[in-house]
Design an enzyme around this catalytic site. Sequence first.
Site: not given
Ligand code: COI
Length: 351
Positions: A98, A199, A235
């Site tokens: 990803r 991400k 989301e």
């Molecule tokens: C995760 O779930 O690992 C994330 O990066 C989301 C984040 C808002 C804590």
Amino acid sequence: MQKSTEPDPRSDGVEKYADVNWDELGFSFTPTDFMCMMRCCGGENFSQGALVPFRNIELSPCSTVLQYGQGLIEGLKAYRKEDDGSILLFRPEENALRMKMGAERMCMQSPSVEQFVDAVKQTILANKRWIPPPGKGALYLRPTLMGSSSVLGLRAATEYTFLVFASPVGNYQKAGTGLNLVVEEKFHRAIPGGTGDIKAVVNYSPTIKAAGAARAKGFSDVLFLDSLTGKYIEEVSGCNIFMLKGNILSTPATNGNILPGITRKSIIELAKDFGYQVEERDIPVEDVFDANEVFCTGTAVGVTPVASITYQDKRFEYRTGEETVSFKLHVALTGIQSGSIEDKKGWTVKI
Ligand code: COI
């Protein structure tokens, strides 16, 4: 992987556990001993990574990550296994792939899958004493890729820094009866053709205002709608969402705006194994009103039930608790992740 000159907590004689109140762990940052860093310059491949003591990093104020948000993050967890004390990591290659996909979209160079996974493993081993005891949480790894050279005109960096640091974590949300979400109608988290499906660091900060306002009104978080029509759910600020009606489990399709969550993907597979029909589709917000269950998924949140969704001042409530499908999925997933349930899928990596 090069070794630091600092004392190595992996060596014999070092205490098994760091001085942490494991019963009070939430999802907050606790600095650990080591992080892994590697760089790449001018189109070359990434260097071999080095473990260095965890510390602040030096970065040009004009670096592209600071100026233009040219940065990506990942999140994954390592668990201490109850019976033999070994360490389990969950699907790390998925995170590596990803990040590569995100790097392509953001015109960044990225480490190879092998370099990514090795850096994660080395960071875990170097911080072993910070892995919570079985049942108390996990060691959260945060691989981070950033444009680290100075660029003033808007273009890609010529140097990239990849680092992995770790923090012990417990539950993301306080244990309770489930999330109370409110549908956000003013702000959006993703636009078609944007970066909602990678991400990118820039995907998260714009959600803080809406989520903060929701919390001030007593909600746990917001549920975003699509930015084109405002009709479909997408989301929550930092996690994917599912709803269950009868035997059908639905989640928004990864249409470019949705992060292809690794927990999301795993839950889809587990739910199918349990005999549920799973639909990935556009979900009109009205569809969630009469759902039996709603839950969120993500590395940080795991599988977290939603107790209510409020839309235009109307509140819709859902089943929560140990009789729910979401609880069954949570037990199955965390069982595999922590090694208490046999991993027939080959998802876990033993370190
Ligand atoms: C995760 O779930 O690992 C994330 O990066 C989301 C984040 C808002 C804590």
